[in-house]
Design an enzyme around this catalytic site. Sequence first.
Site, PDB file in Angstrom:
ATOM      1  N   HIS A 104      15.336  88.980  68.997  1.00  0.00           N
ATOM      2  CA  HIS A 104      16.584  88.446  68.446  1.00  0.00           C
ATOM      3  C   HIS A 104      17.690  89.432  68.805  1.00  0.00           C
ATOM      4  CE1 HIS A 104      16.135  84.680  66.404  1.00  0.00           C
ATOM      5  NE2 HIS A 104      15.016  85.078  65.831  1.00  0.00           N
ATOM      6  N   ASP A 109      18.985  85.525  64.216  1.00  0.00           N
ATOM      7  CA  ASP A 109      18.238  85.762  62.971  1.00  0.00           C
ATOM      8  C   ASP A 109      19.214  85.976  61.807  1.00  0.00           C
ATOM      9  OD1 ASP A 109      19.112  88.093  64.253  1.00  0.00           O
ATOM     10  OD2 ASP A 109      17.543  89.345  63.387  1.00  0.00           O
ATOM     11  N   TYR A 302      27.712  74.783  79.081  1.00  0.00           N
ATOM     12  CA  TYR A 302      28.474  74.362  77.914  1.00  0.00           C
ATOM     13  C   TYR A 302      29.950  74.177  78.249  1.00  0.00           C
ATOM     14  CZ  TYR A 302      24.326  76.733  76.084  1.00  0.00           C
ATOM     15  OH  TYR A 302      23.053  77.153  75.867  1.00  0.00           O
ATOM     16  N   GLU A 376      23.192  95.707  58.172  1.00  0.00           N
ATOM     17  CA  GLU A 376      22.838  94.599  57.268  1.00  0.00           C
ATOM     18  C   GLU A 376      23.793  94.453  56.086  1.00  0.00           C
ATOM     19  OE1 GLU A 376      18.731  95.634  56.702  1.00  0.00           O
ATOM     20  OE2 GLU A 376      18.036  94.069  58.065  1.00  0.00           O
TER      21      GLU A 376
END
Length: 396
Positions: A104, A109, A302, A376
Amino acid sequence: MKNLLEDIKKLSAQITEEVIQVRRHLHAHPELSYQEYETCAYVKKQLQALGLETFSVANTGLVAEIKGKNPEKKTIALRADMDALPIVEANQVEYASKNPGVMHACGHDVHTSSLLGTAKILHLLRNEWEGTVRLLFQPGEEKNPGGASYMIRDGALNNPQPKSIIGQHVFPLLPVGKIGFREGMYMASCDEIYLTVRGKGGHGAAPEFTIDPVVIASHIIIALQQIISRNASPKQPTVLTFGKIEGGTTTNVIPNEVKIAGTFRAMDETWRADALHKIKKMAEGIAESMGGSCEVDISKGYPFLKNDPQVTRRIKAAAAAYVGENNVVDIDITLGAEDFSYYSQVIPASFYRLGTRNEAKGITSYVHTPTFNIDEEALKISTGLMAWMAIHELSI
Ligand code: NI
């Protein structure tokens, strides 16, 4: 609304530890694009634990809805992507990838765990807001044709069509605590260009008996840059990069063919179509004029991403209320690409950036690198922030 904001902040703080654990679980178990089977099953379990009904779309994607009071009043959508990249993780952390060669490394995630946290907050407060929030957990953001296109194909934006859609992405250039926004043109379209230049091989000392594809390929590479410098408007960001050239075996042998591969980026659909046509014509024409040939293979990626100005202004105002005016920043355009752009072609959309950088902790690596990680602490903010944005968006 003021009390609601405080309630969201409280809940966000309460669930942070749980969201971090979810993120670490996902980080340890990454899956490649369109193979997100376990990730999808895990997300489904989490949503069902909240009592939400889930719908399977795009093979490894999920849709769920959280209904507030008066659910018919308005629907908006929130999106997270779930796939990982073919990269060997170099981080020495306990939650490092247990799936060798898959990582990841783009923070999906984080997006998925954050949206699960947001879902929990919205669900717990469902008697405090009006409308419906649709959650989109999509596969395959990293690989053509883009999981978002399959989500749309399978009806993720139907019955009823959401009034707007919001997505977030981690941003290692932005310090944790900051949230980045941009109105209008934000990210580029992205197409892959594959050229096979054919000539006639032979002895390097006797070019008169050959048609040298190395020389033809060189002319093509140089000439195609003229499309960017002479045909593109200088007012439009666009780029053509050939990252791969392959041909030949040694110093004195002229090969039969040379392969070139590159990426073309733009921020205007008319120019994009025009440029792709010109690239093909010019490559073929040059090869032919030199006696060889060029096969042009274009894999369309895209579309470009335009953030709806009104939605962006609204979620930015919501963010300012949530994290404080000084933590909301304007960000520049990027020639990176995102399949979130597919949603933006159907309904008003806005894609914002979550600051995840922390110099003091040594968290500075860019996305798509083996040492990419996030602070985090960002998950303390992101869950409640998106819940607040959603409620704010529904209240308009
Ligand atoms: Ni990404």
